[in-house]
Enzyme design. Structure first.
Site, PDB file in Angstrom:
ATOM      1  N   ASN A 168       0.816  -1.362   0.021  1.00 59.33           N
ATOM      2  CA  ASN A 168      -0.201   0.103   0.469  1.00 59.33           C
ATOM      3  C   ASN A 168       0.773   1.380  -0.016  1.00 59.33           C
ATOM      4  OD1 ASN A 168      -1.223   2.658   0.955  1.00 59.33           O
ATOM      5  ND2 ASN A 168      -2.859   1.198   2.147  1.00 59.33           N
TER       6      ASN A 168
ATOM      7  N   CYS B 273      -5.075   3.578  -4.149  1.00 60.59           N
ATOM      8  CA  CYS B 273      -6.824   3.712  -3.643  1.00 60.59           C
ATOM      9  C   CYS B 273      -7.081   2.621  -4.442  1.00 60.59           C
ATOM     10  CB  CYS B 273      -7.209   4.400  -4.225  1.00 60.59           C
ATOM     11  SG  CYS B 273      -6.877   6.732  -4.102  1.00 60.59           S
TER      12      CYS B 273
ATOM     13  N   HIS C 255     -11.166   2.486   1.401  1.00 59.77           N
ATOM     14  CA  HIS C 255     -10.094   1.596   1.564  1.00 59.77           C
ATOM     15  C   HIS C 255     -11.215   0.155   0.183  1.00 59.77           C
ATOM     16  CE1 HIS C 255      -7.171  -0.981   2.086  1.00 59.77           C
ATOM     17  NE2 HIS C 255      -7.252  -2.000   2.651  1.00 59.77           N
TER      18      HIS C 255
ATOM     19  N   ASP D 187      -5.894  -8.176   0.317  1.00 60.49           N
ATOM     20  CA  ASP D 187      -5.951  -6.820   1.253  1.00 60.49           C
ATOM     21  C   ASP D 187      -4.789  -6.069   0.948  1.00 60.49           C
ATOM     22  OD1 ASP D 187      -6.088  -4.415   2.078  1.00 60.49           O
ATOM     23  OD2 ASP D 187      -7.588  -5.782   3.882  1.00 60.49           O
TER      24      ASP D 187
END
Length: 1118
Positions: A203, A208, A455, A472
């Site tokens: 991340n 996004c 998220h 994720d």
């Protein structure tokens, strides 16, 4: 992460940041995109999901505006066996927003090393309209260091404290907290590759939706294979070549053991700022990538792959009903955008997609040679692609509120999608019916949060088996089908009550996590698409490059692991001083980050290190003398003393400890070299305790130039007068040139540079080793006038305070207009004078400046008042940051004069003409509404000379107030709502004792999440109704007033609304019986509602950023 809140002017997501609270919260800003924390189901064994304990807590705060405290805690409540409380800062935590956090109530008494994980939302309830409640949600791992977490900029104070907005009613604020506690999984020790065979993507803070899209594309093996087969060469740079960057990323996803970075890829297509992602959506990113790849694939073995995989075709048709005429147009698509609002599932969206529209009445179709005709218009599909990408319209523009809203409604999607259903109802007559359009779900892309952040993650089943995986960011976990499907439908879930005495009703928790994109693969193509991809598919140069990258990474890792065995030695030489002083630096002697550094094992004896130096610089060991640097109390950094012979026999590690009071892995040295007349190195002169090493800088006021000219040893009993000839020689001046000497003492926080008396000895002048003397030709009275900075102190003062300021016009806040070099000590007047000069403006007082908000990268809402900042430095500071941007506007009158005036934007509605004209009224602040009306009368066209005007406050299509003529205008706020002026109709002037004046508003019903919400639109108005008058009689008057055609008016419904609940009326109903309240001006919640569709063209009404829909053409006069 705001949920459906009208964004007020100037404050739109101004400093929306998630931060752990601290009294100096501005030091703690976190990126807006929350890095997801683990969820309870993500344990390694993928256990069945337990319903996590959850609860809603409501906190009523009375006498809110009278609170006289910086922060306020709620009472404690219990969720998941843990004690929590809400913390608010009623006047903001050093910001002009309400600050609100969730806090672990008993953090001080918990055992060492405690942590707990919670998902939660905090809300301020709107007590007039629940749908305008401000709700923000996030998740956090709470621990001793971060025992509270939340939002420093929860909502603007201006909006909160405004009683008409509905957040404060009877001086009571209602705060809600919804908390879900999940079991903590050790986030850091989890190994995705080991547990699932897949790795995640890092991340990087602002990307996004990109990570979930990339994982989805990577897991379409046919696509990955095609990317590997694109021709790239070893000379390409990944940051400049999308194919290579994607190849590199895919290779690492396939073969790496840890999560992979995406920086090179974002650079390659130019979206390397947070803005880029905010201004586009996932569909645009998908298209940018696919179009660029399609283009690069042309003329190669993989040409046409993108079309083959993702391209389908539909046919747009218009067919006349009464004549034989049909027009068709074939179009291709790479993805389909499906409506979520009003559709229960994917099939309902497809039904809507192919819905037939009738073109009739005013909207007839003009058919060639047949003229205007009734017709049917629609879309049918010619063919669907093997990989079908469906974009779900979760984000929509709400015209009523002029803002984007997220639709969290429940929306179902099947594991198997049959697009041949009902005898091929979606297919055009030309479709090939032999192709079976049966699709199986491959991936579900999910967004969690509100419209302004949140998220993103994805559920994917790479081989279409029953095993789903959740991607994720860095973390990949195994998941079951229920988690990937039903839990991503959205809507609401009812959570069971865990503390029965706490709040007895089970509450509904809006699921802010839901699917926004689906990828389906056609059953008949799945073997071709889910193909095998191995090393053979990857170009040799790519494998080599990535192997090399891997080795470098390993090398860096090794260096890091062995760092404690090494010392970094930074060696500054005379050459560095010559190179840097006057260019990179003006104060002190050298920037140590720009000098040669050596990485040396700590055990190495210093004498051996000298041999390294000899090799590097060509200076024999016996001619090297090293000085230690010291940081002085006044924050300057100077050579302090030479190393002793004994110290030079020690190891490098021991020396480092001598030189550093603070633990630091670096050793900083100055290498003194003495050059003979032939410029060859020679042995340094002996240094006794009477010798002082001084460094010299020369200043030229004509060129405004400072440079380093050398160093000298002097005797501490000697006087400066004895070295003047030597200094003139160093400067290239005549031997008898008169020069002035200054000592550079310090420069933080202010510059201190003082003249040296040439007749006093060095010791008495307190000069010591490492001191700096600046000198120049002696200033004369004429040099004072000739030069901006005639002497060293004035030049150093200038250098210390100079600042290049980027000026932008307030109209174009994204573009630099011009730059000016200024001093931070400039006064307000100095700054505006320079700006006026730049703009060729005679009167600087017409310049108005607005400061810059470093967090939102926007102008601050409030401009700087006339002489409202003492110095330029005050204008540039934003909390603990300093900006270099100012915004300017040129006013039509001087700012001091304008500040004595109040400016109002008033929309004048003409009594007979169908138009709205916006006027800017400027009057002294002590003026009244009556003065505004008198001023307006001189500017507007009245229906007759004696017409009387009134001023109304209109907000979201309701009339909240009629201003009394004697009200002072100083307190009227036209930022959030519209001020409307209109003629008072004759009928209202002659209201009988039994007549009523009522509010009449337009409305539609909006059904969302099984709740009917009333949406007002259009222009609200007053109407006089008479005692005993029926609805039928009133309808006649309304139709005449609004001039609605009979056919249209027949479709309208009429209702009495009280507090948002409609009660429909029949023609025979006596309307006045419903309106028993006399007080019309507080009665906006009781009105006669006209229910019909909103056919008005959506015009932007630019009085302010909080725009409204007008049904009349708008002209703007400033």
């Amino acid at each position: 992460m705001t949920v459906m809140t009208p964004a007020p002017i100037d404050q739109q997501e101004d400093e929306e940041m998630l931060v752990p609270h601290s009294d100096l919260a501005e030091n703690n800003h976190q990126p807006m995109e929350v890095v997801a924390q683990p969820e309870a189901a993500n344990t390694v064994e993928s256990q069945p999901v337990e319903d996590p304990p959850s609860s809603r807590f409501t906190w009523r705060i009375d006498n809110f505006t009278r609170l006289n405290t910086k922060k306020l805690y709620s009472e404690t409540f219990v969720v998941g066996g843990y004690k929590w409380r809400v913390l608010i800062f009623p006047k903001g935590n050093n910001v002009d927003h309400l600050s609100m956090y969730l806090d672990v109530a008993d953090s001080a008494s918990l055992p060492y090393g405690w942590s707990r994980y919670a998902q939660f939302s905090l809300a301020v309830v709107n007590q007039i309209h629940n749908k305008y409640s401000v709700r923000k949600d996030t998740q956090h791992q709470f621990n001793a260091r971060e025992s509270d977490w939340g939002f420093t900029s929860f909502m603007p104070l201006g909006e909160l404290y405004d009683p008409s907005r509905g957040y404060l009613v009877n001086d009571t604020l209602i705060v809600e907290a919804e908390v879900l506690v999940r079991r903590v999984v050790d986030y850091w020790t989890y190994d995705s590759k080991k547990e699932t065979g897949y790795v995640g993507l890092k991340n990087q803070g602002a990307t996004c939706y990109m990570n979930s899209l990339l994982q989805t594309l990577y897991h379409i093996p046919y696509f990955r294979k095609a990317v590997y087969h694109m021709p790239t060469t070893e000379n390409d740079l990944p940051s400049g070549s999308i194919p290579l960057a994607l190849q590199s990323l895919f290779y690492k996803l396939q073969y790496s053991d840890t999560s992979v970075a995406t920086k090179e890829l974002t650079k390659s297509f130019g979206w390397d700022t947070y803005d880029s992602f905010m201004q586009h959506d996932v569909q645009e990113l998908n298209r940018v990538l696919c179009e660029k790849l399609e283009d690069k694939m042309k003329g190669t073995v993989v040409e046409g792959t993108i079309q083959k995989l993702f391209e389908g075709h539909h046919m747009n048709y218009i067919e006349c009903i009464n004549v034989d005429y049909k027009s068709t147009r074939k179009e291709s698509f790479y993805d389909l955008q499906l409506d979520v609002k009003g559709c229960r599932d994917v099939y309902a969206s497809f039904d809507k997609y192919v819905e037939v529209e009738r073109l009739e009445g005013d909207n007839k179709y003009h058919a060639e040679q047949y003229g205007l005709q009734d017709a049917k218009k629609g879309v049918l599909f010619i063919d669907f692609p093997p990989v079908l990408q469906l974009q779900l319209k979760r984000f929509e523009y709400d015209f009523m509120r002029d803002t984007m809203v997220k639709i969290n409604d429940r929306y179902e999607f099947p594991l198997q999608l049959d697009l041949d259903r009902e005898d091929g109802k979606y297919l055009s007559p030309d479709a090939d019916r032999s192709v079976r359009n049966l699709y199986t779900l491959h991936s579900v892309l999910v967004h969690s949060g509100g419209v302004h952040g949140g998220h993103y993650y994805a559920f994917i089943r790479p081989t279409l088996s029953d095993q789903w995986y959740k991607f994720d960011d860095e973390r990949v976990t195994k998941e079951d089908t229920k988690r990937a499907l039903e839990e991503q439908y959205g809507g609401e879930e009812e959570l069971p009550q865990t503390n029965p005495g706490f709040n007895n009703t089970p509450f509904k928790f809006t699921k802010y996590s839901n699917a926004y994109m689906l990828v389906y693969i056609r059953e008949s193509d799945k073997d071709k698409i889910i193909c095998n991809v191995d090393e053979k598919d990857i170009a040799e140069h790519l494998r080599e490059r990535l192997k090399k990258e891997q080795e470098e990474k390993e090398h860096k890792k090794k260096e890091k692991a062995e760092a404690h065995l090494y010392t970094i030695i930074k060696v500054a030489r005379e050459e560095d001083l010559v190179e840097q002083i006057g260019k990179d630096i003006f104060f002190d002697l050298v920037d140590h980050d720009k000098v040669k550094s050596f990485r040396i094992q700590k055990q190495m004896p210093f004498n051996l290190f000298k041999e390294e130096v000899a090799k590097e610089f060509g200076i024999p060991v016996q001619f090297q003398r090293f000085w230690l640097w010291a940081k002085r109390q006044n924050h300057t950094y100077r050579p302090n003393r030479p190393l002793t012979h004994l110290e030079e026999t020690q190891s490098v590690g021991q020396l480092r400890e001598v030189s550093n009071k603070v633990h630091n892995a670096e050793l900083k040295l100055f290498l003194e070299i003495e050059l003979g007349p032939d410029l060859r190195p020679m042995a340094p002169p002996d240094k006794t305790k009477d010798d002082i090493l001084l460094f010299f800088k020369l200043y030229d006021p004509k060129k405004e130039e400072l440079r380093y000219v050398g160093r000298l040893f002097v005797k501490n009993t000697g006087k400066p007068a004895e070295i003047l000839t030597k200094l003139n020689e160093m400067a290239g001046y005549a031997p008898d040139e008169e020069i002035a000497l200054y000592e550079e003492i310090k420069f933080e926080p202010t510059v201190m540079c003082e003249p040296i008396d040439k007749k006093v000895n060095f010791r008495s002048s307190q000069l010591e080793d490492g001191d700096i003397i600046c000198f120049q030709k002696a200033p004369s009275s004429e040099s004072e006038e000739l030069y901006r900075y005639p002497d060293v102190p004035s030049f150093l003062e200038y250098v210390h305070n100079r600042q290049v300021v980027h000026f932008r016009s307030l109209d174009k806040p994204k573009e630099d207009d011009f730059c000016l070099e200024m001093s931070r000590l400039y006064t307000y007047d100095d700054v505006v004078e320079r700006v006026a000069q730049q703009l060729g403006l005679d009167d600087p007082s017409k310049i108005r400046l607005t400061p810059h908000n470093c967090y939102s990268q926007q102008p601050k809402p409030q401009p700087i008042k006339y002489r409202g900042a003492e110095h330029l430095s005050d204008m540039l500071v934003h909390y603990n940051q300093t900006s270099d941007i100012l915004y300017y506007e040129v006013l039509d009158i001087p700012l001091p004069e304008l500040q004595g005036l109040k400016t109002l934007k008033v929309a004048f509605h003409h009594a007979t003409k169908d138009e709205v004209v916006i006027h800017t009224i400027r009057l002294p602040k002590q003026s009244t509404v009556g003065d505004v009306i008198d001023d307006l009368k001189t500017k507007v066209e009245l229906s007759h000379p004696n017409a009387e005007l009134r001023l109304l406050e209109v907000f979201y299509h309701k009339i909240y107030k009629v201003f009394p003529p004697n009200e002072k205008i100083e307190n009227i706020n036209d930022q959030y709502w519209t001020l409307r002026a209109e003629e008072i109709p004759e009928e209202e002037k002659n209201v009988g004792s039994n007549d009523r004046l009522i509010h009449v508003y337009h409305f539609t019903k909006d059904t969302a999440q099984n709740q009917t919400q009333i949406q007002n639109f259009g222009e609200p108005f007053f109407l006089v109704i008479h005692e005993g008058e029926t609805l039928a009689e009133i309808k006649v008057r309304i139709q005449k007033k609004l001039q609605v055609p009979d056919e249209e008016f027949a479709k309208w419904k009429f209702a009495f609304l009280s507090l948002g609940r409609p009660e429909y009326l029949q023609d025979s109903d006596i309307v006045s019986n419903r309106f028993q309240r006399r007080d019309v001006y507080g009665a906006w919640e009781q009105y006669l509602g006209l229910e019909h569709s909103d056919n008005a063209p959506k015009r932007a009404y630019a009085v302010n950023q909080n725009r409204h829909t007008f049904e009349k053409p708008v002209k703007i006069y400033n």
